[in-house]
Design a protein around this motif. Structure first.
Motif, mmCIF file in Angstrom:
data_model
loop_
_atom_site.group_PDB
_atom_site.id
_atom_site.type_symbol
_atom_site.label_atom_id
_atom_site.label_comp_id
_atom_site.label_asym_id
_atom_site.label_seq_id
_atom_site.Cartn_x
_atom_site.Cartn_y
_atom_site.Cartn_z
ATOM 1 N N LYS A 54 28.027 71.863 13.805
ATOM 2 C CA LYS A 54 26.614 72.761 15.084
ATOM 3 C C LYS A 54 25.564 71.154 14.417
ATOM 4 N N LYS A 55 25.058 70.557 12.870
ATOM 5 C CA LYS A 55 23.886 69.693 12.400
ATOM 6 C C LYS A 55 24.798 68.402 13.930
ATOM 7 N N ALA A 56 26.516 67.832 12.629
ATOM 8 C CA ALA A 56 26.736 66.802 13.544
ATOM 9 C C ALA A 56 26.565 66.652 14.768
ATOM 10 N N ALA A 60 22.903 63.889 16.688
ATOM 11 C CA ALA A 60 24.132 63.304 17.225
ATOM 12 C C ALA A 60 23.691 62.468 18.592
ATOM 13 N N GLU A 61 22.643 63.970 18.643
ATOM 14 C CA GLU A 61 21.900 64.194 20.366
ATOM 15 C C GLU A 61 20.761 62.906 19.771
ATOM 16 N N GLN A 62 20.343 63.033 18.547
ATOM 17 C CA GLN A 62 18.587 62.951 18.947
ATOM 18 C C GLN A 62 18.910 61.390 18.370
ATOM 19 N N CYS A 63 20.217 60.551 17.781
ATOM 20 C CA CYS A 63 20.130 59.158 17.764
ATOM 21 C C CYS A 63 20.148 58.481 18.471
ATOM 22 N N GLN A 64 19.461 57.432 18.258
ATOM 23 C CA GLN A 64 19.955 56.194 19.538
ATOM 24 C C GLN A 64 20.404 55.212 19.394
ATOM 25 N N ILE A 68 26.101 55.094 14.806
ATOM 26 C CA ILE A 68 26.223 56.468 14.562
ATOM 27 C C ILE A 68 26.141 57.511 15.109
ATOM 28 N N LYS A 69 25.840 57.576 15.834
ATOM 29 C CA LYS A 69 25.814 58.726 17.306
ATOM 30 C C LYS A 69 27.815 59.175 17.249
ATOM 31 N N GLN A 70 28.656 57.846 17.377
ATOM 32 C CA GLN A 70 29.531 58.188 17.182
ATOM 33 C C GLN A 70 29.966 58.465 16.360
ATOM 34 N N ALA A 71 29.859 58.449 14.859
ATOM 35 C CA ALA A 71 30.280 58.149 12.814
ATOM 36 C C ALA A 71 29.827 60.041 13.704
ATOM 37 N N LEU A 72 28.557 60.375 13.756
ATOM 38 C CA LEU A 72 27.939 61.704 13.834
ATOM 39 C C LEU A 72 28.602 62.749 14.500
#
Length: 102
Positions: A54-56, A60-64, A68-72
Motif C-alpha cells: 500500500k505504501k509503495a 508511486a502515485e505521488q512521484c514525478q 522512481i515511480k516504476q521502481a516503487l
C-alpha cells in the motif's frame, strides 16, 4: 555407555528433517498444525507485506520521476505477490479439508 539419540536426531535419521548450514532444522513439508507463535508470525508477515504494498503504491502515485515511480510500483507488486503467496500456503488443501475435526 551409549547415549540415546534426541528426537531431532531420530527424525533426521528417518529422513523427516535435515539440518541447514546455520544449524537450524529444516522440514521438507510444513507441519499439519502450526503453533500460536507461528500463527502470530504469519499474521505479522501478512500485515507487513500488505502495508508495504500500500505504501509503495501510494508513494508511486505521488512521484514525478518515472524511473522512481516504476521502481516503487515494482516493489509494491513484489510485496503484493508475497502477501498472496503466503495466503495460498495458508489455504487448506483438498486433502486437509477432508480430515475430520476431533
Amino acid at each position: 555407555m551409549q547415549q540415546q539419540p534426541t528426537p531431532q536426531q531420530q527424525a533426521m535419521q528417518q529422513g523427516n528433517m535435515s539440518q541447514s548450514q546455520t544449524g537450524q532444522m529444516q522440514y521438507p513439508e510444513p507441519p499439519q498444525v502450526i503453533t500460536t507463535k507461528d500463527s502470530l508470525y504469519l499474521n505479522d508477515m501478512l500485515s507487513w507485506n500488505l502495508l508495504a504494498a500500500k505504501k509503495a503504491h501510494f508513494f508511486a502515485e505521488q512521484c514525478q520521476d518515472q524511473e522512481i515511480k516504476q521502481a516503487l510500483e515494482k516493489a509494491g507488486m513484489m510485496h503484493q505477490q508475497h502477501y498472496e503467496k503466503i495466503l495460498t500456503h495458508l489455504q487448506p488443501t483438498q486433502a486437509q479439508s477432508t480430515i475430520p475435526m476431533q
